[in-house]
Design a protein around this motif. Structure first.
Motif, mmCIF file in Angstrom:
data_model
loop_
_atom_site.group_PDB
_atom_site.id
_atom_site.type_symbol
_atom_site.label_atom_id
_atom_site.label_comp_id
_atom_site.label_asym_id
_atom_site.label_seq_id
_atom_site.Cartn_x
_atom_site.Cartn_y
_atom_site.Cartn_z
ATOM 1 N N SER A 142 15.167 9.327 -16.662
ATOM 2 C CA SER A 142 16.174 8.739 -17.548
ATOM 3 C C SER A 142 17.230 7.999 -16.733
ATOM 4 N N ALA A 143 17.653 8.596 -15.616
ATOM 5 C CA ALA A 143 18.639 7.957 -14.745
ATOM 6 C C ALA A 143 18.070 6.674 -14.137
ATOM 7 N N GLU A 144 16.795 6.712 -13.745
ATOM 8 C CA GLU A 144 16.163 5.512 -13.200
ATOM 9 C C GLU A 144 16.111 4.412 -14.251
ATOM 10 N N LEU A 145 15.736 4.771 -15.483
ATOM 11 C CA LEU A 145 15.681 3.794 -16.565
ATOM 12 C C LEU A 145 17.060 3.190 -16.834
ATOM 13 N N GLU A 146 18.081 4.031 -16.847
ATOM 14 C CA GLU A 146 19.454 3.552 -17.082
ATOM 15 C C GLU A 146 19.878 2.582 -15.984
ATOM 16 N N GLU A 147 19.560 2.916 -14.732
ATOM 17 C CA GLU A 147 19.909 2.063 -13.593
ATOM 18 C C GLU A 147 19.183 0.718 -13.687
ATOM 19 N N LEU A 148 17.878 0.755 -13.960
ATOM 20 C CA LEU A 148 17.102 -0.478 -14.047
ATOM 21 C C LEU A 148 17.534 -1.341 -15.232
ATOM 22 N N SER A 149 17.822 -0.711 -16.360
ATOM 23 C CA SER A 149 18.176 -1.439 -17.576
ATOM 24 C C SER A 149 19.560 -2.078 -17.487
ATOM 25 N N GLY A 150 20.449 -1.485 -16.730
ATOM 26 C CA GLY A 150 21.814 -2.002 -16.621
ATOM 27 C C GLY A 150 22.018 -2.765 -15.328
ATOM 28 N N PRO A 151 22.506 -2.062 -14.290
ATOM 29 C CA PRO A 151 22.797 -2.730 -13.014
ATOM 30 C C PRO A 151 21.589 -3.435 -12.396
ATOM 31 N N GLU B 187 10.215 -9.916 -8.553
ATOM 32 C CA GLU B 187 10.945 -8.645 -8.590
ATOM 33 C C GLU B 187 11.388 -8.334 -10.018
ATOM 34 N N GLN B 188 11.823 -9.363 -10.744
ATOM 35 C CA GLN B 188 12.236 -9.179 -12.135
ATOM 36 C C GLN B 188 11.053 -8.680 -12.975
ATOM 37 N N GLY B 189 9.886 -9.241 -12.753
ATOM 38 C CA GLY B 189 8.692 -8.809 -13.485
ATOM 39 C C GLY B 189 8.370 -7.352 -13.217
ATOM 40 N N LYS B 190 8.515 -6.934 -11.966
ATOM 41 C CA LYS B 190 8.248 -5.535 -11.604
ATOM 42 C C LYS B 190 9.270 -4.601 -12.261
ATOM 43 N N ILE B 191 10.528 -5.020 -12.276
ATOM 44 C CA ILE B 191 11.571 -4.200 -12.906
ATOM 45 C C ILE B 191 11.306 -4.066 -14.395
ATOM 46 N N GLU B 192 10.959 -5.162 -15.050
ATOM 47 C CA GLU B 192 10.705 -5.124 -16.495
ATOM 48 C C GLU B 192 9.473 -4.260 -16.809
ATOM 49 N N ALA B 193 8.462 -4.326 -15.954
ATOM 50 C CA ALA B 193 7.266 -3.494 -16.158
ATOM 51 C C ALA B 193 7.622 -2.014 -16.017
ATOM 52 N N ARG B 194 8.443 -1.690 -15.026
ATOM 53 C CA ARG B 194 8.848 -0.290 -14.830
ATOM 54 C C ARG B 194 9.718 0.183 -16.001
ATOM 55 N N ILE B 195 10.580 -0.689 -16.514
ATOM 56 C CA ILE B 195 11.402 -0.329 -17.678
ATOM 57 C C ILE B 195 10.499 -0.006 -18.865
ATOM 58 N N ARG B 196 9.477 -0.834 -19.102
ATOM 59 C CA ARG B 196 8.545 -0.578 -20.212
ATOM 60 C C ARG B 196 7.795 0.734 -20.004
ATOM 61 N N GLN B 197 7.346 0.969 -18.764
ATOM 62 C CA GLN B 197 6.609 2.194 -18.445
ATOM 63 C C GLN B 197 7.490 3.423 -18.683
ATOM 64 N N LEU B 198 8.723 3.392 -18.182
ATOM 65 C CA LEU B 198 9.622 4.531 -18.345
ATOM 66 C C LEU B 198 9.995 4.748 -19.808
ATOM 67 N N THR B 199 10.239 3.662 -20.535
ATOM 68 C CA THR B 199 10.587 3.774 -21.948
ATOM 69 C C THR B 199 9.472 4.465 -22.715
ATOM 70 N N GLN B 200 8.227 4.043 -22.498
ATOM 71 C CA GLN B 200 7.073 4.652 -23.175
ATOM 72 C C GLN B 200 6.917 6.116 -22.778
ATOM 73 N N LEU B 201 7.030 6.384 -21.489
ATOM 74 C CA LEU B 201 6.864 7.750 -20.992
ATOM 75 C C LEU B 201 7.917 8.682 -21.585
ATOM 76 N N LEU B 202 9.169 8.259 -21.567
ATOM 77 C CA LEU B 202 10.249 9.113 -22.064
ATOM 78 C C LEU B 202 10.186 9.265 -23.581
ATOM 79 N N ARG B 203 9.726 8.223 -24.272
ATOM 80 C CA ARG B 203 9.592 8.288 -25.727
ATOM 81 C C ARG B 203 8.553 9.334 -26.137
ATOM 82 N N SER B 204 7.501 9.468 -25.333
ATOM 83 C CA SER B 204 6.413 10.384 -25.688
ATOM 84 C C SER B 204 6.492 11.708 -24.934
ATOM 85 N N ALA B 205 7.608 11.949 -24.248
ATOM 86 C CA ALA B 205 7.711 13.150 -23.418
ATOM 87 C C ALA B 205 8.034 14.395 -24.232
ATOM 88 N N GLU B 206 7.414 15.471 -23.811
ATOM 89 C CA GLU B 206 7.752 16.794 -24.317
ATOM 90 C C GLU B 206 8.424 17.501 -23.141
#
Length: 162
Positions: free
Chosen positions: A19-28, A58-77
């Motif tokens: 979650s912290a990684e996603l917040e960092e990538l999505s903002g700063p 680099e922007q493409g890689k960041i956006e891909a990681r944001i999508r990956q983290l968003t999906q992972l956290l959305r489906s996390a138990e």
């Protein structure tokens, strides 16, 4: 089960870290890469501008990681590791003899292990699918992607701890 609806078990520590990684990538992270792109764009001809192309990649890689983290956290138990009852389940560290060689690995998502050097196998992988639910002492056989039959004997099952 589709990849979209798969539930991923995560420890609270892994969930918080991701979650912290996603917040960092999505903002700063997004702000910083946008500045790099703008600075490179100001240098002129974009066709021959290596800095611009590197920043866009680099922007493409960041956006891909944001999508990956968003999906992972959305489906996390999220929860503590299950107490070992001797059965293989996501979140367990499995010691198994695979084709005669002893292996120790985590069954689950690689994001759980973080910086650990522990091998990780998804429960959706051929190995994970074959052993999920089996008990200590069980021997199972599955077909690897290369068509070979692989024999696995479950030796030990322990809850994962970070």
């Amino acid at each position: 089960m589709s990849q979209e609806s798969a539930v991923t078990w995560l420890t609270q520590e892994a969930y918080d870290r991701l979650s912290a990684e996603l917040e960092e990538l999505s903002g700063p992270g997004r702000t910083e890469i946008a500045k790099k792109i703008e600075q490179a764009r100001e240098e002129g001809d974009l066709k021959e501008n290596g800095g611009y192309h590197a920043a866009k990649e680099e922007q493409g890689k960041i956006e891909a990681r944001i999508r990956q983290l968003t999906q992972l956290l959305r489906s996390a138990e999220v929860g503590p590791a299950a107490v070992s009852d001797g059965h293989v389940a996501p979140g367990m560290v499995v010691t198994a003899t695979i084709n005669g060689a002893e292996n120790r690995f985590l069954l689950g998502n690689r994001e759980i292990a973080g910086d650990s050097d522990l091998d990780v196998y998804s429960e959706a992988s051929p190995l994970g699918h074959a052993i999920n639910g089996s008990a200590v002492g069980d021997t199972v056989t599955y077909t690897a992607p290369n068509g070979r039959a692989i024999t696995v004997k479950i030796e030990r099952v322990d809850p994962y701890t970070a």
